[in-house]
Design an enzyme around this catalytic site. Structure first.
Site, PDB file in Angstrom:
ATOM      1  N   SER A  30       5.513 -25.144 -27.433  1.00 31.02           N
ATOM      2  CA  SER A  30       6.835 -24.568 -27.677  1.00 31.02           C
ATOM      3  C   SER A  30       7.925 -25.522 -27.218  1.00 31.02           C
ATOM      4  O   SER A  30       9.046 -25.462 -27.713  1.00 31.02           O
ATOM      5  CB  SER A  30       6.961 -23.230 -26.942  1.00 31.02           C
ATOM      6  OG  SER A  30       5.952 -22.343 -27.364  1.00 31.02           O
ATOM      7  N   ASN A 175       9.948 -22.809 -35.868  1.00 31.88           N
ATOM      8  CA  ASN A 175       8.668 -23.496 -36.054  1.00 31.88           C
ATOM      9  C   ASN A 175       7.646 -22.608 -36.757  1.00 31.88           C
ATOM     10  O   ASN A 175       6.528 -23.035 -37.044  1.00 31.88           O
ATOM     11  CB  ASN A 175       8.125 -24.037 -34.716  1.00 31.88           C
ATOM     12  CG  ASN A 175       7.856 -22.941 -33.704  1.00 31.88           C
ATOM     13  OD1 ASN A 175       7.428 -21.842 -34.040  1.00 31.88           O
ATOM     14  ND2 ASN A 175       8.102 -23.235 -32.424  1.00 31.88           N
ATOM     15  N   LEU A 177       5.779 -20.276 -35.947  1.00 32.35           N
ATOM     16  CA  LEU A 177       4.578 -19.782 -35.262  1.00 32.35           C
ATOM     17  C   LEU A 177       4.951 -19.002 -34.006  1.00 32.35           C
ATOM     18  O   LEU A 177       5.702 -19.497 -33.164  1.00 32.35           O
ATOM     19  CB  LEU A 177       3.661 -20.942 -34.846  1.00 32.35           C
ATOM     20  CG  LEU A 177       2.721 -21.527 -35.898  1.00 32.35           C
ATOM     21  CD1 LEU A 177       1.888 -22.641 -35.262  1.00 32.35           C
ATOM     22  CD2 LEU A 177       1.795 -20.448 -36.478  1.00 32.35           C
ATOM     23  N   GLU A 358      24.028  -1.096 -26.432  1.00 30.52           N
ATOM     24  CA  GLU A 358      23.950  -1.201 -24.985  1.00 30.52           C
ATOM     25  C   GLU A 358      23.306  -2.503 -24.532  1.00 30.52           C
ATOM     26  O   GLU A 358      23.619  -3.034 -23.460  1.00 30.52           O
ATOM     27  CB  GLU A 358      23.178  -0.002 -24.415  1.00 30.52           C
ATOM     28  CG  GLU A 358      23.841   1.352 -24.662  1.00 30.52           C
ATOM     29  CD  GLU A 358      23.683   1.886 -26.077  1.00 30.52           C
ATOM     30  OE1 GLU A 358      22.864   1.331 -26.844  1.00 30.52           O
ATOM     31  OE2 GLU A 358      24.375   2.849 -26.443  1.00 30.52           O
ATOM     32  N   PHE A 383      21.818   6.536 -22.008  1.00 30.79           N
ATOM     33  CA  PHE A 383      21.777   5.421 -22.947  1.00 30.79           C
ATOM     34  C   PHE A 383      21.677   4.063 -22.255  1.00 30.79           C
ATOM     35  O   PHE A 383      21.452   3.049 -22.912  1.00 30.79           O
ATOM     36  CB  PHE A 383      22.968   5.496 -23.904  1.00 30.79           C
ATOM     37  CG  PHE A 383      23.067   6.834 -24.585  1.00 30.79           C
ATOM     38  CD1 PHE A 383      21.909   7.515 -24.956  1.00 30.79           C
ATOM     39  CD2 PHE A 383      24.284   7.442 -24.834  1.00 30.79           C
ATOM     40  CE1 PHE A 383      21.967   8.762 -25.568  1.00 30.79           C
ATOM     41  CE2 PHE A 383      24.350   8.695 -25.437  1.00 30.79           C
ATOM     42  CZ  PHE A 383      23.193   9.358 -25.806  1.00 30.79           C
ATOM     43  N   HIS A 407      27.569  11.489 -17.450  1.00 31.06           N
ATOM     44  CA  HIS A 407      26.823  12.553 -18.131  1.00 31.06           C
ATOM     45  C   HIS A 407      25.382  12.612 -17.628  1.00 31.06           C
ATOM     46  O   HIS A 407      24.445  12.814 -18.402  1.00 31.06           O
ATOM     47  CB  HIS A 407      26.866  12.374 -19.651  1.00 31.06           C
ATOM     48  CG  HIS A 407      28.247  12.480 -20.235  1.00 31.06           C
ATOM     49  ND1 HIS A 407      29.222  11.539 -20.014  1.00 31.06           N
ATOM     50  CD2 HIS A 407      28.814  13.430 -21.020  1.00 31.06           C
ATOM     51  CE1 HIS A 407      30.333  11.891 -20.635  1.00 31.06           C
ATOM     52  NE2 HIS A 407      30.123  13.043 -21.250  1.00 31.06           N
ATOM     53  N   ARG A 464      29.344  14.937 -15.608  1.00 30.71           N
ATOM     54  CA  ARG A 464      30.262  15.242 -16.700  1.00 30.71           C
ATOM     55  C   ARG A 464      31.316  16.286 -16.292  1.00 30.71           C
ATOM     56  O   ARG A 464      32.504  16.093 -16.516  1.00 30.71           O
ATOM     57  CB  ARG A 464      29.472  15.777 -17.893  1.00 30.71           C
ATOM     58  CG  ARG A 464      30.343  16.229 -19.057  1.00 30.71           C
ATOM     59  CD  ARG A 464      29.476  16.657 -20.236  1.00 30.71           C
ATOM     60  NE  ARG A 464      30.314  17.139 -21.327  1.00 30.71           N
ATOM     61  CZ  ARG A 464      30.716  18.394 -21.462  1.00 30.71           C
ATOM     62  NH1 ARG A 464      30.348  19.310 -20.585  1.00 30.71           N
ATOM     63  NH2 ARG A 464      31.466  18.761 -22.485  1.00 30.71           N
TER      64      ARG A 464
END
Lengths: 613, 613
Positions: A30, A175, A177, A358, A383, A407, A464
């Site tokens: 790599s 590459n 791969l 996010e 989230f 929340h 909240r």
């Protein structure tokens, strides 16, 4: 400046092979795929930096998103004479700064990488900071084609184009791969081009990603901004330069044996030792003072006021953003719910709307932190899970993010479980973050102030609905602190709560008092680290401990308390009230009742436990 | 079949407004944006289903990715006569099936939604199942334009095109408004088109997303497959049909007051009660028996064999996939590291390569589970964090995924912290998953067998390196079980370990024995639920408890044990050995030593604690 790129790239290739073979592991193939590209960038005249002074503000920056190519990065810095070539042989050894994947423990790594698909978002944050500060800095990010499948990259591409970041250049090492086989699009440059252009990027294909001349020109062209970010498509060969490695399957992440190394080096002969690679200086930097005040925002609430902690945190951050010019604000399209909209308006030159994405929000925040800012980011607690992996990586870049999750818990009410953050404390505690959870607006202000002065990543959990203000201006707050809200010598139980359950605990205590029972009540606003002294003392005195939290049983306040009690050998029974049901839609009060984390249940378990004695 | 679409859509719009107003919350505007589109789909002749029999195998399926438009979905089913219109007024009330966002508690919801950007991946899983089974089923997914910013959608689009899923139709409700303001691309259909086409999708723009004729034709055209998935671009207006709601900012997620409702209904007069909307029948389904055996794979290892648990799990799953035809296999481009490659080759007709994209992998797995399959998915434990939010949502779709996380902990060695799963137990425990963690290859096989018969989501944690086989074929395994590996009447401490630390505990015990100390050793392979009886009994007998785990301190085995001990009021001191340092690169043995979770440290703390007495 005329480096011999051919010689330098040859030297770098050999060092990559030698260091990974010495280590016995690593990803030589790599690295070989990108040796020429990185050599051409660093030593071909485009990249400008005081390499040995990695924090010089006008330095160009290089983010290695494909972090498994770390040996290449280390070899480039050896070729530039910044680190000693001998150090390369410590690669992956205990105590070496040259880790298997880069982290900021090595001072020349711009960011930690190794969890793929994160470098481009970080680069976006760095490029955005430069734009905000009008610095002539360019940010180059090297990505693998395999990691481009991560959707986080598309979030970053879409947002970078929207922000017009002409100083951001992403090069994809195509590459073809991956680890186990071909990548999804292979080396189809036309397809890649269409993809990049559809997202608003300028696309420059490099047909031979190993041709130093073509690469040098491409980098120079990429650095010429036209207001759009640039995508460089490098058609490359994994394992390039070594006959038996080139395009070979089943060689991912495998170092060469000694025999293989000798054969490989014969393909890469080097008869002359290349001179040190030179990198042009960046423009001089003129320091600008940025306003910074040690003052932290103070709350203006009266006891009994009904205010949600999310709103109070929003107000506190709005106040903070003025006195602290290094603060940056990020939103994922919910700033009118998290109350971050005030701060964003007030500091529009340091605020970023990330839309509903996010992952890129957290990635950008890491980039901003690496550029010396203090990023504050917010969305619904639920989230934040979408960016769990980016959050996990943040400490390896030493990025002390300030994260606000609103929340939280079943107490949001009617919206139902998809919107309820019920696992967030476990997530942040497991990552070693400081976790603060105010029960009222005064606490919210105080904890924003504490977070602003804390180096560690801080998670602030917000409710909240409105809760009553219970603290006056005299209350003292500290990381690792707590408040004892009800206490007497005849206490028969300790109720430990945080956030929205504090008012339930107070109500339970007051009602129990009428029945002749007096529980101690502790507001454990610092969930991590916990105030173990106060908790152990209370538990020893009262015996029975009841923990009540609006969170799943695992990894939250209850287990934090259990850990403290068992660590100190406190002999007690602990009843842990947490969200064990599958909530549906209901009012906040009904939710607390159904999940058995309300005053009724606290009284019930105290009575039940005491009757057992 | 000739429904009066105009009347039906009018009725549906009114119900949406009435039900959300009655509830006092909800997202009427986001529903109005898509009323005509969904009406045209369900009642315009394209959608084929026995609506009242939601599990009929050839039914077309409708996944509401923009889950906040749940009131629209409920109103459509009322218009079709499947549920009673009166039930709509229970929306968002405690005990109602009509939750704020859909979950499978309501039998007609195909999947739970509400965390944006997940529906398309789930739809992909459902469409893939239909393709695998050659069912004439089409899967329709409705997405908001705001949620298209989530990178998970691009992962799904890329993969769906690669799989040639002509039976997958995604419609984007492009109303150009998010919660706090304009979406990133607005209603620029040309841009959306370019984007979709670059990912290999057929794109059909609908210029007036409220024109029932145009919509009906578009749905019909979309359902005519040409081998590519289809993206329907609906140009719409949020709050369409009501003058003061249409395109109005600051109205997201707000129900109408009574006055507003009356005014709104005047914009949507309905003088005739529409007849029930009719939906064409799907093709008849011919049941095919799929091989299913109750047999679970058995291990063929000898005590003392050195085998990694990841390899053993891979072998067990390869065996399972033959006897259990409902098993499906998913990989995120690491199957040669997780050893899932064997199973994928053996069951190539039920296997999916997701490339480096963990989010879509988990989303597809949820879709496959909803189609009746048992999905087994695997990647490095660390990278499961990338899909934490999808995993969080899985239980709300009742999807009992079988998740394998390999390369857990610091014991992976040289690759460094980015590759180490150190928070994974906390993550899965906090979500209520069953967590199993084998210490040897025999256990790995047994736990795969247990997972296959478990309805709950199961997380199997695997170690990279080889460990010695310590169990024979006679060992009994159960969810909630453990094995006591060393025990005597003179035990002075209990060492609780799991996975890779079990061999450290055994070594410590054997070395301590030589020094005249005998610790009890428990292999807590069932981390969640824990074998509380065995643990409490041991703790009572021995007093001192030492927990040793290759995981962060929070939310893992140690806190699970602490929770059990305090819940049962066991008087003991617990020392918790966990990964408290910031690991770098080092050999596996060095990592265990540096993190103080090896035999040396176990002996050290036992000696130290006993000397205090």
């Amino acid at each position: 400046m005329s480096n011999d790129l051919k010689l330098l790239s040859r030297q770098i290739s050999r060092w990559v092979l030698e260091s990974t073979s010495t280590a016995g592991s690593g990803h030589p193939n790599s690295c070989l795929s990108a040796v020429e590209a990185v050599t051409a960038l660093f030593f071909g005249g485009t990249f400008r930096a005081h390499l040995a002074d990695p924090h010089y503000p006008t330095n160009d920056l290089f983010v290695l998103s494909k972090g498994h190519a770390a040996p290449l990065l280390y070899a480039v810095y050896a070729a530039a004479g910044v680190i000693d070539a001998a150090e390369l042989s410590t690669l992956r050894r205990r105590g070496s700064q040259l880790e298997g994947h880069p982290t900021v423990r090595w001072p020349y790594a711009v960011a930690a990488s190794g969890s793929l698909g994160q470098g481009l978002s970080i680069g976006l944050g760095l490029a955005l900071d430069a734009k905000w500060r009008q610095l002539p800095r360019r940010v180059f990010v090297l990505l693998g084609d395999g990691e481009m499948m991560e959707g986080s990259n598309v979030e970053a591409m879409t947002l970078a184009a929207h922000q017009g970041l002409g100083n951001l250049i992403a090069a994809v090492d195509i590459n073809g791969l991956g680890q186990r086989g071909p990548t999804i699009w292979g080396r189809d440059l036309a397809r890649w081009r269409k993809f990049g252009e559809s997202l608003g990027w300028r696309v420059l294909p490099v047909k031979d990603g190993h041709n130093l001349g073509e690469l040098t020109e491409a980098w120079a062209a990429a650095a010429e901004t036209d207001g759009r970010p640039t995508l460089l498509l490098l058609s490359t060969i994994k394992g390039h330069g070594v006959s038996f490695l080139a395009d070979a399957p089943d060689r991912h992440g495998k170092a060469l044996t000694d025999d293989e190394l000798q054969r490989a080096l014969m393909d890469l002969p080097l008869t002359v030792v290349p001179p040190i690679g030179l990198v042009p200086n960046p423009p001089d930097y003129q320091a600008i003072d940025r306003a910074h005040s040690e003052s932290i925002p103070t709350a203006q609430y009266q006891i009994g006021d009904m205010v949600s902690t999310r709103e109070a945190i929003g107000s506190a951050v709005t106040s903070l953003v003025t006195s602290h010019q290094e603060v940056a604000i990020l939103d994922a399209e919910v700033s009118n719910s998290t109350y971050f909209n005030g701060a964003m308006e007030k500091a529009s030159d340091r605020s970023l709307e990330c839309f509903i994405a996010e992952q890129v929000m957290v990635g950008v925040a890491i980039g901003l932190a690496l550029a010396g800012r203090q990023p504050w980011l917010s969305t619904f607690a639920a989230f934040l899970m979408r960016a769990a992996d980016q959050l996990r990586m943040a400490p390896y870049s030493a990025a002390g993010l300030k994260v606000v999750g609103t929340h939280a818990g079943v107490s949001i009410g009617e919206d139902g479980p998809s919107q309820m953050g019920l696992e967030d404390i476990a997530l942040f505690r497991s990552m070693g973050a400081t976790v603060l959870y105010p029960s009222d607006a005064v606490g919210a202000f105080a904890l924003v102030g504490l977070a602003a002065t804390e180096k560690n990543m801080v998670y602030l959990r917000a409710t909240r609905g409105a809760t009553a203000v219970i603290y006056g201006p005299e209350a003292a707050w500290r990381i690792g602190g707590s408040h004892v809200l009800r206490q007497s010598d005849s206490d028969v139980a300790t109720v430990i709560a945080a956030g929205v359950t504090v008012s339930e605990a107070i109500e339970a205590a007051d009602r129990a008092q009428e029945a002749g029972l007096s529980p101690r009540v502790i507001d454990a606003y610092s969930v991590e680290p916990l105030d173990s002294a106060t908790i152990c003392e209370a538990a020893k005195w009262t015996g029975l401990v009841v923990v009540v939290e609006d969170h799943r049983p695992a990894g939250g306040l209850g287990e934090a308390v259990a850990a403290v009690l068992t660590e100190h050998g406190v002999s007690t029974t602990m009843v842990h009230l947490a969200v064990r049901n599958r909530p549906g839609s209901a009012t906040p009060a009904e939710q607390l009742h159904e999940s058995k984390i309300d005053a009724d249940q606290i009284i019930h378990v105290i009575t039940e436990q005491l009757s057992k004695k």
